[in-house]
Scaffold this motif. Structure first.
Motif, PDB file in Angstrom:
ATOM      1  N   VAL A 102       0.847  -1.191   0.000  1.00  0.00           N
ATOM      2  CA  VAL A 102       0.000   0.000   0.000  1.00  0.00           C
ATOM      3  C   VAL A 102       0.882   1.241   0.000  1.00  0.00           C
ATOM      4  O   VAL A 102       1.984   1.234   0.555  1.00  0.00           O
ATOM      5  CB  VAL A 102      -0.941   0.049   1.225  1.00  0.00           C
ATOM      6  CG1 VAL A 102      -1.970  -1.054   1.164  1.00  0.00           C
ATOM      7  CG2 VAL A 102      -0.146  -0.033   2.523  1.00  0.00           C
ATOM      8  N   GLY A 103       0.408   2.268  -0.660  1.00  0.00           N
ATOM      9  CA  GLY A 103       1.058   3.573  -0.621  1.00  0.00           C
ATOM     10  C   GLY A 103       0.032   4.592  -0.165  1.00  0.00           C
ATOM     11  O   GLY A 103      -1.139   4.512  -0.553  1.00  0.00           O
ATOM     12  N   ILE A 104       0.452   5.543   0.672  1.00  0.00           N
ATOM     13  CA  ILE A 104      -0.502   6.483   1.265  1.00  0.00           C
ATOM     14  C   ILE A 104      -0.107   7.924   0.970  1.00  0.00           C
ATOM     15  O   ILE A 104       1.009   8.344   1.286  1.00  0.00           O
ATOM     16  CB  ILE A 104      -0.620   6.301   2.790  1.00  0.00           C
ATOM     17  CG1 ILE A 104      -0.940   4.852   3.150  1.00  0.00           C
ATOM     18  CG2 ILE A 104      -1.691   7.221   3.357  1.00  0.00           C
ATOM     19  CD1 ILE A 104       0.251   4.055   3.607  1.00  0.00           C
ATOM     20  N   LEU A 105      -1.019   8.651   0.352  1.00  0.00           N
ATOM     21  CA  LEU A 105      -0.858  10.079   0.140  1.00  0.00           C
ATOM     22  C   LEU A 105      -1.459  10.773   1.358  1.00  0.00           C
ATOM     23  O   LEU A 105      -2.674  10.957   1.449  1.00  0.00           O
ATOM     24  CB  LEU A 105      -1.557  10.522  -1.146  1.00  0.00           C
ATOM     25  CG  LEU A 105      -1.384  11.978  -1.556  1.00  0.00           C
ATOM     26  CD1 LEU A 105       0.075  12.280  -1.904  1.00  0.00           C
ATOM     27  CD2 LEU A 105      -2.287  12.314  -2.740  1.00  0.00           C
ATOM     28  N   ALA A 106      -0.600  11.127   2.323  1.00  0.00           N
ATOM     29  CA  ALA A 106      -1.052  11.738   3.575  1.00  0.00           C
ATOM     30  C   ALA A 106      -1.010  13.257   3.419  1.00  0.00           C
ATOM     31  O   ALA A 106       0.056  13.846   3.221  1.00  0.00           O
ATOM     32  CB  ALA A 106      -0.154  11.297   4.727  1.00  0.00           C
ATOM     33  N   LEU A 107      -2.180  13.890   3.513  1.00  0.00           N
ATOM     34  CA  LEU A 107      -2.294  15.324   3.254  1.00  0.00           C
ATOM     35  C   LEU A 107      -2.737  16.079   4.503  1.00  0.00           C
ATOM     36  O   LEU A 107      -3.617  15.628   5.244  1.00  0.00           O
ATOM     37  CB  LEU A 107      -3.305  15.573   2.129  1.00  0.00           C
ATOM     38  CG  LEU A 107      -2.979  14.914   0.784  1.00  0.00           C
ATOM     39  CD1 LEU A 107      -4.165  14.996  -0.157  1.00  0.00           C
ATOM     40  CD2 LEU A 107      -1.750  15.554   0.156  1.00  0.00           C
ATOM     41  N   LEU A 108      -2.117  17.232   4.721  1.00  0.00           N
ATOM     42  CA  LEU A 108      -2.519  18.130   5.792  1.00  0.00           C
ATOM     43  C   LEU A 108      -3.214  19.346   5.191  1.00  0.00           C
ATOM     44  O   LEU A 108      -2.741  19.911   4.192  1.00  0.00           O
ATOM     45  CB  LEU A 108      -1.303  18.598   6.602  1.00  0.00           C
ATOM     46  CG  LEU A 108      -0.530  17.544   7.398  1.00  0.00           C
ATOM     47  CD1 LEU A 108       0.646  18.193   8.123  1.00  0.00           C
ATOM     48  CD2 LEU A 108      -1.433  16.821   8.383  1.00  0.00           C
ATOM     49  N   HIS A 109      -4.339  19.731   5.795  1.00  0.00           N
ATOM     50  CA  HIS A 109      -5.050  20.923   5.346  1.00  0.00           C
ATOM     51  C   HIS A 109      -5.211  21.868   6.525  1.00  0.00           C
ATOM     52  O   HIS A 109      -5.930  21.562   7.477  1.00  0.00           O
ATOM     53  CB  HIS A 109      -6.424  20.575   4.784  1.00  0.00           C
ATOM     54  CG  HIS A 109      -7.215  21.778   4.401  1.00  0.00           C
ATOM     55  ND1 HIS A 109      -8.487  22.047   4.893  1.00  0.00           N
ATOM     56  CD2 HIS A 109      -6.910  22.834   3.583  1.00  0.00           C
ATOM     57  CE1 HIS A 109      -8.922  23.187   4.392  1.00  0.00           C
ATOM     58  NE2 HIS A 109      -7.993  23.685   3.596  1.00  0.00           N
ATOM     59  N   PRO A 110      -4.520  23.011   6.488  1.00  0.00           N
ATOM     60  CA  PRO A 110      -4.690  24.011   7.563  1.00  0.00           C
ATOM     61  C   PRO A 110      -6.121  24.539   7.564  1.00  0.00           C
ATOM     62  O   PRO A 110      -6.624  25.006   6.534  1.00  0.00           O
ATOM     63  CB  PRO A 110      -3.689  25.110   7.195  1.00  0.00           C
ATOM     64  CG  PRO A 110      -2.690  24.429   6.306  1.00  0.00           C
ATOM     65  CD  PRO A 110      -3.468  23.416   5.537  1.00  0.00           C
TER      66      PRO A 110
END
Length: 296
Positions: A102-110
């Protein structure tokens, strides 16, 4: 002295040569999940009507086995002899089996900022195969014993990034992308049925079997069986906490992991890493967004 075994009849009783220095039994081989999946897909593909050259699998030879611990097989390298019906063409046959990942695109949104103001969490860690002590990549891992791709993705996020997230919050990017494509090219030529939901080989020929959902992407199909399923998630944080994520140390020290987090603006990810997994995830997100198929 080398030993030769025969695979079960559902795999056409293909002979397998095992050199004397490799301690491997027939039961271990046929029960190794990566081998079982690969030989099932290959056998199905070679039986399909999408094999006009009549390729057949003639013989297998085990080249090496890497175990995790004293018993569990982690990686297996073999050579497959596959020739056409006229016995004139032999396909390149060296295969490294490791199973799905598995590959994970981990995104942060302020919080309180535009929806597209996203930051990607990259992990910096040593990668000996890449001859580096600091590779910037998205979190990823083998399926192992997590039971499901979503479960494995959630576990990797927790271990490598430090965020606990429920599986239902994950967006399966590769599944969404493949659902929108019939896997046909412009000439309407079908991809090998071995890729496009091949029915698994069954020990009971008259028993109906469910199709295997192969919704991931191959990382290097010329050598590896590895199929990576890409997931993404968006983690909302207060804007003033963004700096706290930079340089954070994570990873499981008892497994030799020493991971440092790095933040990159989403729109700049394509030029901020040499990790092909990151670029695949980025492209899937962009494509789904453009096609209005992204549930975000």
């Amino acid at each position: 002295m080398s030993s030769t075994i025969a695979l079960p009849s559902i795999y056409n009783s293909i002979s397998v040569k095992i050199p004397p220095h490799i301690p491997l039994t027939q039961t271990e081989l046929v029960e190794f999940p990566a081998f079982k999946s690969w030989i099932s897909r290959l056998t199905s593909s070679l039986r399909s009507d999408n094999n006009p050259d009549g390729y057949t699998l003639r013989h297998l030879e085990i080249l090496s086995v890497v175990r995790f611990g004293s018993t569990r097989i982690g990686f297996l390298m073999l050579n497959a002899e596959v020739r056409d019906a006229d016995d004139k063409v032999s396909l390149p046959g060296t295969v490294l089996l490791r199973g799905p990942s598995v590959g994970i695109l981990a995104l942060l949104h302020p919080e309180g900022t535009p929806k597209n103001n996203l930051y990607v969490i990259l992990v910096l860690q040593p990668r000996l195969a890449g001859a580096t002590t600091s590779m910037a990549e998205i979190p990823a891992g083998m399926l192992d014993d997590h039971g499901s791709f979503a479960g494995a993705a959630a576990k990797e996020i927790e271990e490598e990034v430090g965020i606990t997230i429920s599986e239902d919050k994950l967006i399966n990017l590769s599944e969404l992308a493949i659902q929108s494509s019939p896997l046909l090219d412009k000439d309407q030529t079908k991809e090998s049925i071995g890729l496009a939901n091949a029915p698994p080989i069954s020990e009971s020929p008259n028993q109906e079997t469910q199709k295997q959902n192969l919704d991931g992407l191959f990382s290097s199909a010329g050598l590896l069986d590895e199929v990576i399923t890409y997931h993404a998630f968006v983690h909302e944080i207060p804007e003033d906490e963004l700096e706290q994520w930079k340089g954070r140390l994570t990873g499981l020290r008892d497994k030799g992991e020493r991971i440092t987090l790095k933040l990159v603006k989403f729109d700049e990810l394509w030029k901020a890493t040499r990790d092909s997994k990151a670029l695949c995830a980025w492209a899937l997100w962009k494509g789904l967004e453009e096609a209005a198929r992204l549930p975000y």
